[in-house]
Design a protein around this motif. Structure first.
Motif, mmCIF file in Angstrom:
data_model
loop_
_atom_site.group_PDB
_atom_site.id
_atom_site.type_symbol
_atom_site.label_atom_id
_atom_site.label_comp_id
_atom_site.label_asym_id
_atom_site.label_seq_id
_atom_site.Cartn_x
_atom_site.Cartn_y
_atom_site.Cartn_z
ATOM 1 N N ILE A 171 0.852 -1.191 0.000
ATOM 2 C CA ILE A 171 0.000 0.000 0.000
ATOM 3 C C ILE A 171 0.885 1.237 0.000
ATOM 4 O O ILE A 171 2.002 1.210 0.499
ATOM 5 C CB ILE A 171 -0.993 0.000 1.183
ATOM 6 C CG1 ILE A 171 -0.254 -0.099 2.522
ATOM 7 C CG2 ILE A 171 -1.993 -1.139 1.020
ATOM 8 C CD1 ILE A 171 -1.152 0.035 3.745
ATOM 9 N N SER A 172 0.366 2.328 -0.564
ATOM 10 C CA SER A 172 1.195 3.498 -0.843
ATOM 11 C C SER A 172 0.557 4.800 -0.381
ATOM 12 O O SER A 172 -0.675 4.912 -0.337
ATOM 13 C CB SER A 172 1.439 3.554 -2.358
ATOM 14 O OG SER A 172 2.239 4.656 -2.692
ATOM 15 N N GLY B 231 3.102 7.063 9.565
ATOM 16 C CA GLY B 231 2.655 6.269 10.715
ATOM 17 C C GLY B 231 1.350 5.562 10.425
ATOM 18 O O GLY B 231 1.179 4.379 10.734
ATOM 19 N N ARG B 232 0.412 6.282 9.796
ATOM 20 C CA ARG B 232 -0.884 5.680 9.450
ATOM 21 C C ARG B 232 -0.728 4.619 8.362
ATOM 22 O O ARG B 232 -1.418 3.600 8.375
ATOM 23 C CB ARG B 232 -1.872 6.766 9.032
ATOM 24 C CG ARG B 232 -2.323 7.635 10.206
ATOM 25 C CD ARG B 232 -3.457 8.581 9.830
ATOM 26 N NE ARG B 232 -3.031 9.716 9.043
ATOM 27 C CZ ARG B 232 -2.549 10.852 9.552
ATOM 28 N NH1 ARG B 232 -2.418 10.985 10.843
ATOM 29 N NH2 ARG B 232 -2.206 11.850 8.768
ATOM 30 N N LEU B 233 0.183 4.867 7.402
ATOM 31 C CA LEU B 233 0.445 3.865 6.356
ATOM 32 C C LEU B 233 0.907 2.561 6.991
ATOM 33 O O LEU B 233 0.374 1.482 6.689
ATOM 34 C CB LEU B 233 1.512 4.373 5.385
ATOM 35 C CG LEU B 233 2.016 3.336 4.370
ATOM 36 C CD1 LEU B 233 0.984 3.111 3.273
ATOM 37 C CD2 LEU B 233 3.346 3.781 3.769
ATOM 38 N N TRP B 234 1.893 2.637 7.880
ATOM 39 C CA TRP B 234 2.435 1.426 8.497
ATOM 40 C C TRP B 234 1.425 0.777 9.432
ATOM 41 O O TRP B 234 1.357 -0.454 9.524
ATOM 42 C CB TRP B 234 3.748 1.729 9.207
ATOM 43 C CG TRP B 234 4.860 1.876 8.210
ATOM 44 C CD1 TRP B 234 5.466 3.031 7.811
ATOM 45 C CD2 TRP B 234 5.466 0.832 7.443
ATOM 46 N NE1 TRP B 234 6.416 2.760 6.855
ATOM 47 C CE2 TRP B 234 6.438 1.413 6.613
ATOM 48 C CE3 TRP B 234 5.280 -0.549 7.382
ATOM 49 C CZ2 TRP B 234 7.221 0.672 5.738
ATOM 50 C CZ3 TRP B 234 6.064 -1.291 6.511
ATOM 51 C CH2 TRP B 234 7.019 -0.672 5.701
ATOM 52 N N VAL C 31 5.862 2.995 -0.299
ATOM 53 C CA VAL C 31 5.063 1.776 -0.387
ATOM 54 C C VAL C 31 5.482 0.853 0.757
ATOM 55 O O VAL C 31 6.648 0.448 0.828
ATOM 56 C CB VAL C 31 5.254 1.058 -1.735
ATOM 57 C CG1 VAL C 31 4.364 -0.171 -1.819
ATOM 58 C CG2 VAL C 31 4.973 2.002 -2.900
ATOM 59 N N ALA C 32 4.561 0.545 1.659
ATOM 60 C CA ALA C 32 4.774 -0.468 2.699
ATOM 61 C C ALA C 32 4.446 -1.793 2.042
ATOM 62 O O ALA C 32 3.323 -2.001 1.576
ATOM 63 C CB ALA C 32 3.861 -0.203 3.895
ATOM 64 N N SER C 33 5.439 -2.715 1.973
ATOM 65 C CA SER C 33 5.266 -3.839 1.061
ATOM 66 C C SER C 33 5.992 -5.108 1.477
ATOM 67 O O SER C 33 6.738 -5.135 2.441
ATOM 68 C CB SER C 33 5.738 -3.422 -0.330
ATOM 69 O OG SER C 33 7.130 -3.126 -0.305
ATOM 70 N N TRP C 34 5.772 -6.130 0.662
ATOM 71 C CA TRP C 34 6.438 -7.422 0.781
ATOM 72 C C TRP C 34 6.976 -7.811 -0.580
ATOM 73 O O TRP C 34 6.559 -7.283 -1.603
ATOM 74 C CB TRP C 34 5.462 -8.484 1.297
ATOM 75 C CG TRP C 34 4.271 -8.671 0.403
ATOM 76 C CD1 TRP C 34 4.159 -9.521 -0.672
ATOM 77 C CD2 TRP C 34 3.013 -7.992 0.477
ATOM 78 N NE1 TRP C 34 2.925 -9.406 -1.264
ATOM 79 C CE2 TRP C 34 2.188 -8.473 -0.574
ATOM 80 C CE3 TRP C 34 2.487 -7.019 1.335
ATOM 81 C CZ2 TRP C 34 0.894 -8.015 -0.788
ATOM 82 C CZ3 TRP C 34 1.200 -6.570 1.109
ATOM 83 C CH2 TRP C 34 0.421 -7.066 0.060
ATOM 84 N N VAL D 184 -0.455 -1.689 -4.744
ATOM 85 C CA VAL D 184 0.370 -1.236 -5.856
ATOM 86 C C VAL D 184 1.599 -2.128 -5.935
ATOM 87 O O VAL D 184 1.995 -2.755 -4.955
ATOM 88 C CB VAL D 184 0.790 0.246 -5.715
ATOM 89 C CG1 VAL D 184 -0.424 1.156 -5.668
ATOM 90 C CG2 VAL D 184 1.663 0.445 -4.486
ATOM 91 N N THR D 185 2.206 -2.169 -7.108
ATOM 92 C CA THR D 185 3.446 -2.912 -7.298
ATOM 93 C C THR D 185 4.550 -1.921 -7.624
ATOM 94 O O THR D 185 4.341 -0.994 -8.392
ATOM 95 C CB THR D 185 3.291 -3.940 -8.438
ATOM 96 O OG1 THR D 185 2.222 -4.835 -8.096
ATOM 97 C CG2 THR D 185 4.560 -4.740 -8.634
ATOM 98 N N VAL D 186 5.706 -2.120 -7.021
ATOM 99 C CA VAL D 186 6.867 -1.266 -7.259
ATOM 100 C C VAL D 186 8.091 -2.177 -7.332
ATOM 101 O O VAL D 186 8.154 -3.198 -6.653
ATOM 102 C CB VAL D 186 7.013 -0.189 -6.158
ATOM 103 C CG1 VAL D 186 7.265 -0.803 -4.798
ATOM 104 C CG2 VAL D 186 8.092 0.817 -6.496
ATOM 105 N N THR D 187 9.033 -1.793 -8.175
ATOM 106 C CA THR D 187 10.250 -2.586 -8.322
ATOM 107 C C THR D 187 11.445 -1.835 -7.752
ATOM 108 O O THR D 187 11.678 -0.672 -8.095
ATOM 109 C CB THR D 187 10.509 -2.917 -9.803
ATOM 110 O OG1 THR D 187 9.398 -3.671 -10.294
ATOM 111 C CG2 THR D 187 11.784 -3.729 -9.974
ATOM 112 N N ILE D 188 12.164 -2.508 -6.888
ATOM 113 C CA ILE D 188 13.435 -1.999 -6.389
ATOM 114 C C ILE D 188 14.472 -2.425 -7.425
ATOM 115 O O ILE D 188 14.684 -3.616 -7.629
ATOM 116 C CB ILE D 188 13.777 -2.592 -5.015
ATOM 117 C CG1 ILE D 188 12.712 -2.204 -3.982
ATOM 118 C CG2 ILE D 188 15.174 -2.160 -4.580
ATOM 119 C CD1 ILE D 188 12.840 -2.956 -2.658
#
Length: 161
Positions: free
Chosen positions: A17-18, A35-38, A74-77, A93-97
């Protein structure tokens, strides 16, 4: 705290989520979004991850190369560890490192203080006139080792040229 240059040999695809925010917004409780995102990530998504699975906070879409511009977080896995069976969720959402060179700042302790300490060390380092590296402002990321968002090790990867 320690820092070292690491070469990420392969890209990491992440899903989560972003929010879009600024460093200035994060200094006030009324306007802070991270803080709210996490909290939302922890409440709605951590239960779907394997115990001890690493978690990523991905920073990208930088508006500028200073502390006043907006950016996305983006808080992600890591998607390599999961089947994409959550296609229905519009909020994901999808993001690439990207693979590449990063300066990594490592901290260990209680969150979120550990995260803030790592970022402060990074800002201090990159604002030093004798800094040996140049930030790319492409993608930076927080790597929560073992998925612990309360206490543990955090590696902060800052993209460098």
């Amino acid at each position: 705290m320690s820092s070292q240059v690491k070469e990420l040999s392969t890209a990491i695809a992440c899903r989560g989520i972003s929010v879009r925010t600024t460093n200035l917004a994060e200094t006030s409780f009324e306007t802070a979004k991270l803080g709210r995102l996490w909290q939302k990530f922890y409440q709605n998504h951590v239960e779907h991850l394997s115990e001890g699975e690493d978690i990523y906070g991905v920073f990208h879409n930088y508006e500028s190369e200073d502390l006043v511009g907006a950016f996305d977080v983006v808080a992600s896995w890591n998607t390599a560890n999961h089947e994409d069976n959550d296609k229905s969720s519009a909020e994901l959402v999808t993001v690439t490192i990207p693979a590449g060179k990063y300066l990594v700042f490592t901290e260990e302790g209680r969150m979120p203080n550990t995260v803030m300490n790592a970022w402060e060390k990074a800002w201090e380092y990159f604002h030093n006139p004798d800094c040996a590296h140049t930030r790319t402002y492409n993608v930076d990321f927080e790597h929560y080792i073992g998925g612990n968002l309360e206490y543990g090790q955090l590696d902060l990867y800052i993209g460098i040229e």
